[in-house]
Design a protein around this motif. Sequence first.
Motif, PDB file in Angstrom:
ATOM      1  N   HIS A 170      59.290 -24.046   2.600  1.00  0.00           N
ATOM      2  CA  HIS A 170      57.877 -23.855   2.275  1.00  0.00           C
ATOM      3  C   HIS A 170      57.150 -23.268   3.474  1.00  0.00           C
ATOM      4  O   HIS A 170      57.348 -23.738   4.595  1.00  0.00           O
ATOM      5  N   ASN A 171      56.312 -22.261   3.255  1.00  0.00           N
ATOM      6  CA  ASN A 171      55.348 -21.907   4.287  1.00  0.00           C
ATOM      7  C   ASN A 171      54.045 -22.567   3.858  1.00  0.00           C
ATOM      8  O   ASN A 171      53.423 -22.170   2.898  1.00  0.00           O
ATOM      9  N   GLN A 172      53.692 -23.632   4.549  1.00  0.00           N
ATOM     10  CA  GLN A 172      52.552 -24.461   4.176  1.00  0.00           C
ATOM     11  C   GLN A 172      51.263 -23.882   4.723  1.00  0.00           C
ATOM     12  O   GLN A 172      50.617 -24.464   5.581  1.00  0.00           O
ATOM     13  N   VAL A 173      50.887 -22.744   4.196  1.00  0.00           N
ATOM     14  CA  VAL A 173      49.616 -22.150   4.571  1.00  0.00           C
ATOM     15  C   VAL A 173      48.537 -22.784   3.713  1.00  0.00           C
ATOM     16  O   VAL A 173      48.828 -23.385   2.673  1.00  0.00           O
ATOM     17  N   HIS A 174      47.312 -22.660   4.124  1.00  0.00           N
ATOM     18  CA  HIS A 174      46.212 -23.342   3.434  1.00  0.00           C
ATOM     19  C   HIS A 174      45.506 -22.446   2.426  1.00  0.00           C
ATOM     20  O   HIS A 174      44.321 -22.527   2.237  1.00  0.00           O
ATOM     21  N   ASN A 175      46.279 -21.595   1.809  1.00  0.00           N
ATOM     22  CA  ASN A 175      45.741 -20.780   0.726  1.00  0.00           C
ATOM     23  C   ASN A 175      46.849 -20.612  -0.299  1.00  0.00           C
ATOM     24  O   ASN A 175      48.006 -20.869  -0.012  1.00  0.00           O
ATOM     25  N   PRO A 176      46.512 -20.217  -1.510  1.00  0.00           N
ATOM     26  CA  PRO A 176      47.542 -20.104  -2.533  1.00  0.00           C
ATOM     27  C   PRO A 176      48.664 -19.156  -2.118  1.00  0.00           C
ATOM     28  O   PRO A 176      48.423 -18.158  -1.448  1.00  0.00           O
ATOM     29  N   GLY A 177      49.867 -19.512  -2.495  1.00  0.00           N
ATOM     30  CA  GLY A 177      51.023 -18.679  -2.185  1.00  0.00           C
ATOM     31  C   GLY A 177      51.036 -17.412  -3.017  1.00  0.00           C
ATOM     32  O   GLY A 177      50.347 -17.297  -4.022  1.00  0.00           O
ATOM     33  N   LEU A 178      51.816 -16.475  -2.566  1.00  0.00           N
ATOM     34  CA  LEU A 178      51.974 -15.224  -3.290  1.00  0.00           C
ATOM     35  C   LEU A 178      53.453 -15.013  -3.593  1.00  0.00           C
ATOM     36  O   LEU A 178      54.097 -14.141  -3.030  1.00  0.00           O
ATOM     37  N   PRO A 179      54.013 -15.847  -4.463  1.00  0.00           N
ATOM     38  CA  PRO A 179      55.456 -15.739  -4.725  1.00  0.00           C
ATOM     39  C   PRO A 179      55.862 -14.396  -5.311  1.00  0.00           C
ATOM     40  O   PRO A 179      57.013 -13.996  -5.178  1.00  0.00           O
ATOM     41  N   GLU A 180      54.916 -13.678  -5.912  1.00  0.00           N
ATOM     42  CA  GLU A 180      55.272 -12.362  -6.458  1.00  0.00           C
ATOM     43  C   GLU A 180      55.621 -11.387  -5.340  1.00  0.00           C
ATOM     44  O   GLU A 180      56.255 -10.368  -5.581  1.00  0.00           O
ATOM     45  N   ASN A 181      55.231 -11.698  -4.104  1.00  0.00           N
ATOM     46  CA  ASN A 181      55.595 -10.842  -2.966  1.00  0.00           C
ATOM     47  C   ASN A 181      57.016 -11.115  -2.471  1.00  0.00           C
ATOM     48  O   ASN A 181      57.536 -10.369  -1.659  1.00  0.00           O
ATOM     49  N   ARG A 230      50.888 -16.302   6.352  1.00  0.00           N
ATOM     50  CA  ARG A 230      49.634 -15.914   6.996  1.00  0.00           C
ATOM     51  C   ARG A 230      48.543 -16.910   6.613  1.00  0.00           C
ATOM     52  O   ARG A 230      48.419 -17.271   5.446  1.00  0.00           O
ATOM     53  N   SER A 231      47.770 -17.323   7.608  1.00  0.00           N
ATOM     54  CA  SER A 231      46.645 -18.205   7.353  1.00  0.00           C
ATOM     55  C   SER A 231      45.708 -18.163   8.541  1.00  0.00           C
ATOM     56  O   SER A 231      46.155 -18.000   9.684  1.00  0.00           O
ATOM     57  N   ASP A 232      44.421 -18.318   8.281  1.00  0.00           N
ATOM     58  CA  ASP A 232      43.446 -18.419   9.359  1.00  0.00           C
ATOM     59  C   ASP A 232      43.444 -19.818   9.971  1.00  0.00           C
ATOM     60  O   ASP A 232      42.935 -20.027  11.052  1.00  0.00           O
ATOM     61  N   GLU A 233      44.003 -20.771   9.262  1.00  0.00           N
ATOM     62  CA  GLU A 233      44.095 -22.164   9.712  1.00  0.00           C
ATOM     63  C   GLU A 233      45.499 -22.426  10.251  1.00  0.00           C
ATOM     64  O   GLU A 233      46.441 -21.726   9.895  1.00  0.00           O
ATOM     65  N   PRO A 234      45.665 -23.449  11.088  1.00  0.00           N
ATOM     66  CA  PRO A 234      47.032 -23.822  11.514  1.00  0.00           C
ATOM     67  C   PRO A 234      47.890 -24.162  10.293  1.00  0.00           C
ATOM     68  O   PRO A 234      47.402 -24.739   9.326  1.00  0.00           O
ATOM     69  N   TRP A 235      49.159 -23.814  10.344  1.00  0.00           N
ATOM     70  CA  TRP A 235      50.070 -24.069   9.225  1.00  0.00           C
ATOM     71  C   TRP A 235      51.460 -24.365   9.755  1.00  0.00           C
ATOM     72  O   TRP A 235      51.732 -24.194  10.939  1.00  0.00           O
ATOM     73  N   VAL A 236      52.337 -24.812   8.874  1.00  0.00           N
ATOM     74  CA  VAL A 236      53.697 -25.191   9.255  1.00  0.00           C
ATOM     75  C   VAL A 236      54.691 -24.652   8.233  1.00  0.00           C
ATOM     76  O   VAL A 236      54.319 -24.228   7.145  1.00  0.00           O
ATOM     77  N   VAL A 237      55.954 -24.722   8.625  1.00  0.00           N
ATOM     78  CA  VAL A 237      57.070 -24.420   7.735  1.00  0.00           C
ATOM     79  C   VAL A 237      57.754 -25.750   7.447  1.00  0.00           C
ATOM     80  O   VAL A 237      58.012 -26.532   8.370  1.00  0.00           O
ATOM     81  N   ARG A 238      58.033 -26.036   6.198  1.00  0.00           N
ATOM     82  CA  ARG A 238      58.695 -27.290   5.824  1.00  0.00           C
ATOM     83  C   ARG A 238      60.001 -26.948   5.125  1.00  0.00           C
ATOM     84  O   ARG A 238      60.032 -26.110   4.220  1.00  0.00           O
ATOM     85  N   VAL A 239      61.071 -27.613   5.546  1.00  0.00           N
ATOM     86  CA  VAL A 239      62.385 -27.455   4.929  1.00  0.00           C
ATOM     87  C   VAL A 239      62.766 -28.815   4.346  1.00  0.00           C
ATOM     88  O   VAL A 239      62.667 -29.835   5.030  1.00  0.00           O
TER      89      VAL A 239
END
Length: 149
Positions: free
Chosen positions: A90-101, A67-76
Motif C-alpha cells: 500500500h502507498n498510504q497517501v492521504h488522498n484517494p488512490g489512482l489504481p487505474e494508473n 504522491r501526497s502533500d502530507e507525510p505518508w508511508v508504504v505498508r506491506v
Amino acid sequence: MTYALDCCPCEESLRLGAMTLRPVAESVPRARNWFRKFITPYNPACSVDDCALLISELVTNAVLHGRSDEPWVVRVEWFREGDSLRVEVHNQVHNPGLPENVRLRHPDADDAHGRGLLLVDSVSDSWHAGTSRFGGTVVSFRMADAWPS
C-alpha cells in the motif's frame, strides 16, 4: 519518522505479518530483509526469494509513484489464504488512490524502467491493483501452493 513492524504469528488471524516503511529508496532492501526474516518461521513452499523480488518491485513502485502533500508511508502486509500466500503493498497517501494508473507496461529493450509489474505478472499466480483501505493505492500478488495440503 521511524520504521514499524507488526508481526503477530500467535493471533487467530490470516495476516502473518506487516511492516510500515518510509517512502524512501532505503525501504526497498529493508522490506525484502524483514519479509524474509518474518516469513521463514511459517516455512512456505513457494520461493521466498521470488516473493522478496516482487516485494522489492512493488515497494519501489509505491515509493516512486506515491504522491501526497502530507507525510505518508508504504505498508506491506502478508496473509495466508488457504494454501496461498497473498502480499499487499500500500502507498498510504492521504488522498484517494489512482489504481487505474497501475498498468502492465511492455517497455522497449532499451527502456531503463517499466518492468516491475511484468515481473509480478510472470512470477506470481495472480496480481491485483485497487484503492487501498488505508487511502492511496494497493497492489497485491498471490503465490498459490505456498502451503500445500
